[in-house]
Scaffold this motif. Structure first.
Motif, PDB file in Angstrom:
ATOM      1  N   PRO A  20      49.404  25.948  25.399  1.00 45.22           N
ATOM      2  CA  PRO A  20      49.971  24.624  25.677  1.00 45.22           C
ATOM      3  C   PRO A  20      51.053  24.255  24.664  1.00 45.22           C
ATOM      4  O   PRO A  20      51.826  23.325  24.893  1.00 45.22           O
ATOM      5  N   TYR A  21      51.117  24.991  23.549  1.00 47.96           N
ATOM      6  CA  TYR A  21      52.177  24.743  22.564  1.00 47.96           C
ATOM      7  C   TYR A  21      53.501  25.373  23.018  1.00 47.96           C
ATOM      8  O   TYR A  21      54.555  25.031  22.495  1.00 47.96           O
ATOM      9  N   ASP A  22      53.422  26.324  23.996  1.00 49.32           N
ATOM     10  CA  ASP A  22      54.641  26.999  24.458  1.00 49.32           C
ATOM     11  C   ASP A  22      55.135  26.475  25.788  1.00 49.32           C
ATOM     12  O   ASP A  22      56.319  26.503  26.079  1.00 49.32           O
ATOM     13  N   GLU A  23      54.201  26.089  26.668  1.00 48.16           N
ATOM     14  CA  GLU A  23      54.575  25.662  28.018  1.00 48.16           C
ATOM     15  C   GLU A  23      53.828  24.377  28.339  1.00 48.16           C
ATOM     16  O   GLU A  23      52.948  23.972  27.596  1.00 48.16           O
ATOM     17  N   SER A  24      54.154  23.808  29.487  1.00 46.59           N
ATOM     18  CA  SER A  24      53.448  22.579  29.869  1.00 46.59           C
ATOM     19  C   SER A  24      52.183  22.928  30.646  1.00 46.59           C
ATOM     20  O   SER A  24      51.814  22.271  31.607  1.00 46.59           O
ATOM     21  N   ARG A  25      51.568  23.996  30.284  1.00 41.32           N
ATOM     22  CA  ARG A  25      50.280  24.390  30.873  1.00 41.32           C
ATOM     23  C   ARG A  25      49.533  25.253  29.865  1.00 41.32           C
ATOM     24  O   ARG A  25      50.126  25.744  28.891  1.00 41.32           O
ATOM     25  N   ALA A  26      48.250  25.426  30.111  1.00 37.32           N
ATOM     26  CA  ALA A  26      47.444  26.320  29.282  1.00 37.32           C
ATOM     27  C   ALA A  26      46.656  27.220  30.231  1.00 37.32           C
ATOM     28  O   ALA A  26      46.114  26.732  31.228  1.00 37.32           O
ATOM     29  N   VAL A  27      46.640  28.510  29.928  1.00 31.99           N
ATOM     30  CA  VAL A  27      45.850  29.444  30.742  1.00 31.99           C
ATOM     31  C   VAL A  27      45.053  30.330  29.800  1.00 31.99           C
ATOM     32  O   VAL A  27      45.591  30.858  28.821  1.00 31.99           O
ATOM     33  N   LEU A  28      43.778  30.459  30.077  1.00 29.99           N
ATOM     34  CA  LEU A  28      42.940  31.337  29.257  1.00 29.99           C
ATOM     35  C   LEU A  28      41.861  31.935  30.135  1.00 29.99           C
ATOM     36  O   LEU A  28      41.592  31.419  31.234  1.00 29.99           O
ATOM     37  N   MET A  29      41.284  33.013  29.692  1.00 29.97           N
ATOM     38  CA  MET A  29      40.176  33.582  30.459  1.00 29.97           C
ATOM     39  C   MET A  29      39.128  34.207  29.551  1.00 29.97           C
ATOM     40  O   MET A  29      39.399  34.517  28.389  1.00 29.97           O
ATOM     41  N   TYR A  30      37.941  34.327  30.098  1.00 30.39           N
ATOM     42  CA  TYR A  30      36.829  34.982  29.412  1.00 30.39           C
ATOM     43  C   TYR A  30      36.423  36.190  30.249  1.00 30.39           C
ATOM     44  O   TYR A  30      36.343  36.092  31.475  1.00 30.39           O
ATOM     45  N   VAL A  31      36.152  37.309  29.589  1.00 33.92           N
ATOM     46  CA  VAL A  31      35.746  38.534  30.286  1.00 33.92           C
ATOM     47  C   VAL A  31      34.452  39.032  29.660  1.00 33.92           C
ATOM     48  O   VAL A  31      34.361  39.124  28.427  1.00 33.92           O
ATOM     49  N   ASP A  32      33.472  39.354  30.494  1.00 32.78           N
ATOM     50  CA  ASP A  32      32.203  39.813  29.899  1.00 32.78           C
ATOM     51  C   ASP A  32      32.350  41.218  29.316  1.00 32.78           C
ATOM     52  O   ASP A  32      33.347  41.903  29.567  1.00 32.78           O
ATOM     53  N   ASN A  33      31.360  41.634  28.547  1.00 32.96           N
ATOM     54  CA  ASN A  33      31.483  42.904  27.818  1.00 32.96           C
ATOM     55  C   ASN A  33      31.629  44.099  28.749  1.00 32.96           C
ATOM     56  O   ASN A  33      32.311  45.062  28.420  1.00 32.96           O
ATOM     57  N   ALA A  34      30.980  44.022  29.930  1.00 28.74           N
ATOM     58  CA  ALA A  34      31.051  45.147  30.866  1.00 28.74           C
ATOM     59  C   ALA A  34      32.357  45.133  31.665  1.00 28.74           C
ATOM     60  O   ALA A  34      32.595  46.020  32.480  1.00 28.74           O
ATOM     61  N   LYS A  35      33.176  44.134  31.476  1.00 26.46           N
ATOM     62  CA  LYS A  35      34.421  43.931  32.228  1.00 26.46           C
ATOM     63  C   LYS A  35      34.139  43.892  33.737  1.00 26.46           C
ATOM     64  O   LYS A  35      34.873  44.441  34.554  1.00 26.46           O
ATOM     65  N   SER A  36      33.031  43.265  34.060  1.00 26.52           N
ATOM     66  CA  SER A  36      32.675  43.184  35.478  1.00 26.52           C
ATOM     67  C   SER A  36      32.793  41.746  35.998  1.00 26.52           C
ATOM     68  O   SER A  36      32.769  41.516  37.202  1.00 26.52           O
TER      69      SER A  36
END
Ligand code: DGJ
Length: 732
Positions: free
Chosen positions: A635-651
């Motif tokens: 959000p410091y770079d654009e007028s939006r924020a995007v993030l994600m979480y991925v579990d350890n198995a990448k499933s």
């Protein structure tokens, strides 16, 4: 005096003749800190960075002209560069880690290597212990380095002890001193105030010393969070570049100093803030500094954060691997204005929402001076009979009947002058003699350096637990800083106050944790005024800010996410801000979800949305809490924020996209996902929709390879102001 000089010369010579160079390697999976005891007996840091293959690289470091280990370059004072624990008083010209004055008034210390050993704690953890001592005065310093191999974290602290006849005075007592040699250095600090915590600010360090510290005594992180990123050679990036992420695990006054010297070398010292805190150390008594915790990453801030999150889950935060309780809090709905009927109705609301627990906030205690506002009652921890005639026990039973747990708010370190506690024990309060009492939120700080006050604070929790079986959770608040502080208990050792208060608090929390090991507690300090890894050993989570406006909250949570894992950052959906319930809830779901709203005021479609969102959160929280976090658009770079979480198995993965305040019709780029397995296929589904609402992601329900999602990406963001999209990504 002559005798001392003679001894000095003799011992230095003897030491030099007998000394062997010794190299000490403190390694994790990807990083190394290398120390070396030189022939002169002094202990140097020769390297801090990416781990090298084999030992030959480290051996080369000992060559005298290596840039990071400058000795014999013609200037004898450069012998003292990069000392692992520089002292004051002889020929050090820069920041010292330790400064003492001995019994005879001599203000110097010189520490030479004695020995070291490496203890294996378990398959993942080793502790390197290095003993140093002065050759003239009986002062010993022991450096401890605990290396967490898989998480790439090093925890470093120091013990100081002496055997002089009388106390010595400690003026400086750093936890650590680290050295860097780069062309340029950028520092990211996290600063703010009430309702604007953890704002990130990056600046290039210039010659001289930059200090980030606190002098607030208690609630010490109100203006500065005790964390930083140091980026070497270029500005910090999310996925590239050499970064050190550091934090000091101390809940009192702290100090982080960044000193850039005449040779463009940087030294970073960390520890308790010695400001107004000279410490008279008794012979034989060990002064233990708090831990400095750091990670080195050559893959930018993202990797550094993931290292810290993983470490915090396993080692740093109480019950980091156990589930957290979702909750409904009554603070913003009722403030002080509630009774038994209102509360029991809210238990039903808690159940309706589908969250685990009702949390009763401030305003339930005090009889002679009921807590009907913030001016009275603090300190008198008995339920107000007029408000709650059947006491807390009854409320717990009612909550349990409704099928929800019951948690309770306390602020046990504080007292209102309008309280029975103050009337009984005016000497338990921090206040200056000969000066007026200094109030903040109409309250005073109790003197936790006093063991009797420690007993009282412990008893506050113990009594609530003993008289009301079934209390499932505490929210521990702290709503002021220290001003006009003076301890009647410490008498002529007032400069110990900031340290002894903090140690007193830890003693109380140790007792609570020992007696109630499974009791979850939220750390709160008038918003995010307490956010450090020392207190988080006792607390399962922390309140990030009283500012729950979801637009502001995105920035606050973004800031804290750099150092703290999602399961520890409490975010509540409240009536602060006029955004949709969906935007508010989607923002809160990025961390530990809770509600603080009047459920009865929700429209039917809003309630249905909340219930679905809570169910989604409960299904997905293993990924959000314990997966790897990838911050994709800041959000410091654009007028939006995007993030994600991925579990350890990448499933399984969850993606959050928050559109903030863009200009008209922003043309957002495709967002390339991160952390997935390129060879796996994933179904992408938009969730957390208002009933009957159209999906923002046209491709919702489609399947893609991880390769496609990470190299081409998806158009995940809505273009409308203050809207959000949540995607569930599942391996097929
Ligand atoms: C400050 C906290 O941050 C709020 O959440 C609330 O608990 C109030 N104190 C109660 O006085």
């Amino acid at each position: 005096m002559k005798k001392i000089i003679f001894l000095l010369v003799l011992t230095a010579l003897v030491y030099k003749a007998g000394a062997q160079e010794k190299q000490i390697q403190i390694e994790t999976q990807n990083s190394a800190l290398i120390l070396k005891a030189g022939k002169n007996g002094l202990l140097y840091q020769t390297y801090l960075g990416a781990k090298l293959n084999g030992n030959s690289g480290y051996d080369a470091l000992s060559k005298e002209n290596t840039k990071s280990f400058v000795i014999n370059d013609g200037n004898p004072l450069n012998n003292l560069r990069h000392l692992a624990y520089p002292t004051y008083g002889t020929d050090n010209l820069f920041e010292s880690a330790i400064r003492v004055t001995h019994n005879d008034g001599n203000p110097s210390l010189e520490l030479t290597y004695v020995n070291h050993r490496v203890d294996k704690i378990d398959d993942n953890t080793t502790e390197t212990i290095i003993k140093l001592k002065d050759q003239v005065y009986p002062v010993e310093v022991t450096l401890h380095y605990k290396a967490f191999y898989n998480e790439n974290i090093v925890e470093q602290w120091t013990e100081i002890v002496h055997h002089e006849k009388k106390p010595i005075m400690l003026y400086n007592y750093a936890s650590s001193m680290l050295h860097f040699d780069a062309d340029r250095y950028w520092l990211t600090q996290f600063h703010g105030d009430w309702a604007k915590e953890a704002r990130m600010l990056e600046t290039e360090l210039t010659s001289g010393t930059k200090v980030i510290d606190s002098k607030l005594g208690v609630r010490t992180n109100m203006y500065q969070t005790p964390v930083f990123f140091l980026s070497l050679n270029s500005k910090a990036e999310e996925n590239s570049g050499e970064i050190v992420a550091g934090t000091i695990a101390w809940s009192g006054n702290f100090k982080l100093a960044f000193e850039l010297d005449n040779k463009n070398s940087l030294r970073i010292s960390s520890g308790i803030n010695p400001f107004a805190s000279e410490y008279s150390l008794e012979p034989g008594k060990v002064f233990t500094t708090p831990s400095f915790i750091y990670t080195f990453s050559n893959k930018g801030k993202g990797q550094a954060s993931r290292n810290l999150h993983k470490w915090a889950g396993k080692y740093g935060i109480k019950d980091g691997e156990k589930p957290r309780l979702t909750l409904l809090n009554n603070w913003e709905t009722t403030f002080f204005n509630f009774d038994e009927k209102k509360l029991t109705e809210m238990f039903a609301d808690t159940k309706t929402l589908g969250v685990d627990m009702f949390l009763l906030d401030d305003g339930w205690f005090g009889n002679k001076y009921p807590r009907s506002g913030d001016k009275s009652g603090l300190g008198d921890w008995q339920a107000t009979k007029t408000k709650l005639p059947n006491g807390i026990g009854f409320l717990i039973q009612e909550a349990e009947k409704t099928g929800v747990k019951f948690g309770i708010w306390i602020e046990p370190e504080m007292v209102n002058p309008k309280s029975e506690l103050y009337e009984k024990h005016p000497d338990w309060v921090l206040k200056l003699p000969n000066r007026p009492e200094s109030y903040y939120r109409s309250q005073l700080v109790l003197d936790l350096s006093n063991p009797k006050v420690q007993d009282f604070v412990f008893k506050t929790v113990d009594d609530i637990m003993q008289t009301n079986s079934g209390v499932a959770f505490f929210k521990w608040d702290c709503n002021r800083m220290m001003t006009n502080a003076y301890s009647a208990y410490l008498k002529n050792q007032q400069s110990h106050l900031f340290i002894e208060y903090t140690n007193g608090l830890y003693k109380v929390l140790d007792r609570i944790k020992t007696k109630y090991p499974n009791l979850p507690m939220m750390l709160c300090a008038g918003g995010g005024g307490r956010t450090d890894y020392a207190l988080l050993k006792y607390f399962t989570e922390f309140w990030a800010s009283d500012n729950t406006d979801p637009f502001n909250r995105v920035f606050i949570q973004w800031g804290y996410s750099q150092f703290f894992p999602a399961f520890s950052i409490c975010n509540h959906v409240t009536s602060w801000g006029n955004q949709s319930i969906k935007f508010k809830t989607d923002v809160a779901m990025m961390g530990k979800l809770g509600f603080d709203i009047n459920v009865k005021e929700l429209k039917p479609n809003e309630l249905k949305y909340c219930q679905d969102a809570v169910a989604n959160y409960k299904r997905l929280n293993p990924v959000i809490w314990h997966g790897d976090m990838y911050r994709i658009v800041s959000p410091y770079d654009e007028s939006r924020a995007v993030l994600m979480y991925v579990d350890n198995a990448k499933s399984k993965a969850v993606l959050f996209s928050y559109t903030l305040h863009p200009l008209y019709d922003p043309q957002y780029n495709l967002v390339r996902l991160q952390g997935l397995d390129p060879n796996k296929s994933y179904k992408v589904e938009e969730i957390n929709l208002m009933p009957e609402a159209k999906k923002t992601l046209e491709e919702s329900g489609e399947s893609y390879t991880g390769d496609y999602l990470m190299n081409v990406g998806l158009r995940v963001s809505s273009s409308k102001v203050e809207t959000s999209v949540v995607l569930e990504i599942t391996q097929i």
